[in-house]
Design a protein around this motif. Structure first.
Motif, short mmCIF file in Angstrom:
data_model
loop_
_atom_site.label_atom_id
_atom_site.label_comp_id
_atom_site.label_asym_id
_atom_site.label_seq_id
_atom_site.Cartn_x
_atom_site.Cartn_y
_atom_site.Cartn_z
N UNK A 43 -12.90 0.45 -13.63
CA UNK A 43 -14.05 0.64 -14.41
C UNK A 43 -14.59 2.03 -14.69
N UNK A 44 -14.83 2.70 -15.78
CA UNK A 44 -15.38 3.83 -15.85
C UNK A 44 -17.01 3.60 -15.86
N UNK A 45 -17.46 4.57 -14.89
CA UNK A 45 -19.03 4.26 -14.79
C UNK A 45 -19.56 5.43 -15.28
N UNK A 46 -21.11 5.55 -15.19
CA UNK A 46 -21.67 6.70 -15.59
C UNK A 46 -21.34 7.82 -14.94
N UNK A 47 -20.88 7.86 -13.76
CA UNK A 47 -20.77 9.21 -13.12
C UNK A 47 -19.31 9.31 -12.52
N UNK A 48 -18.44 8.23 -12.54
CA UNK A 48 -17.06 8.31 -12.10
C UNK A 48 -16.35 6.88 -12.63
N UNK A 49 -15.98 6.26 -11.14
CA UNK A 49 -15.23 5.02 -11.66
C UNK A 49 -15.21 4.30 -10.60
N UNK A 50 -15.03 3.07 -10.71
CA UNK A 50 -14.76 1.83 -9.65
C UNK A 50 -13.47 1.48 -9.70
N UNK A 51 -12.69 1.21 -8.50
CA UNK A 51 -11.34 0.77 -8.47
C UNK A 51 -11.33 -0.78 -7.59
N UNK A 52 -10.98 -1.47 -8.38
CA UNK A 52 -11.20 -3.03 -7.66
C UNK A 52 -9.93 -3.55 -6.96
N UNK A 53 -10.14 -4.05 -5.90
CA UNK A 53 -8.81 -4.72 -4.94
C UNK A 53 -9.22 -5.96 -4.49
N UNK A 54 -8.27 -6.70 -4.34
CA UNK A 54 -8.22 -8.10 -3.44
C UNK A 54 -8.76 -7.93 -2.29
N UNK A 55 -9.49 -8.47 -1.35
CA UNK A 55 -10.33 -8.48 -0.26
C UNK A 55 -9.38 -9.33 0.49
N UNK A 56 -8.57 -8.10 1.67
CA UNK A 56 -7.64 -8.91 2.58
C UNK A 56 -8.57 -9.57 3.85
N UNK A 57 -7.73 -10.35 4.41
CA UNK A 57 -8.67 -11.07 5.42
C UNK A 57 -8.58 -10.43 6.74
N UNK A 58 -7.60 -9.60 6.76
CA UNK A 58 -7.28 -8.61 8.09
C UNK A 58 -6.71 -7.56 7.41
N UNK A 59 -7.16 -6.13 7.80
CA UNK A 59 -8.41 -5.98 8.48
C UNK A 59 -9.77 -6.13 7.70
N UNK A 60 -10.67 -6.52 8.30
CA UNK A 60 -11.81 -6.58 7.27
C UNK A 60 -12.38 -5.18 6.65
#
Length: 83
Positions: free
Chosen positions: A31-48
């Motif tokens: 996502x392009x944000x107002x000041x940069x970007x967000x990169x989205x990832x699947x949350x692994x179970x390990x490591x937290x």
């Protein structure tokens, strides 16, 4: 999911250094944000992966207990968040 929040040139420079040392990140929604970007990832179970502010200058991790603003919201600068 967890989100890598990069703001401006400092955030991008940090990521470039990490990728040079550890290899490139996989393709992921961004996502392009107002000041940069967000990169989205699947949350692994390990490591937290924990919610952390200021991993480095202008770099945050948003995870369990954190939040990000999502498209089609508007940043206070007037810029739109967009995929």
């Amino acid at each position: 999911m967890w989100v890598l929040d990069l703001d401006g040139d400092d955030g991008e420079s940090w990521l470039a250094g990490q990728e040079k040392t550890h290899g490139s990140l996989p393709l992921t929604p961004q996502v392009k944000t107002g000041r940069g970007r967000h990169l989205y990832f699947r949350l692994p179970q390990d490591p937290e992966i924990r919610n952390r502010v200021k991993v480095a200058p202008h770099v945050d991790i948003r995870s369990t207990g954190g939040l990000v603003v999502a498209p089609p919201s508007r940043h206070h600068s007037g810029a739109d968040y967009r995929w």
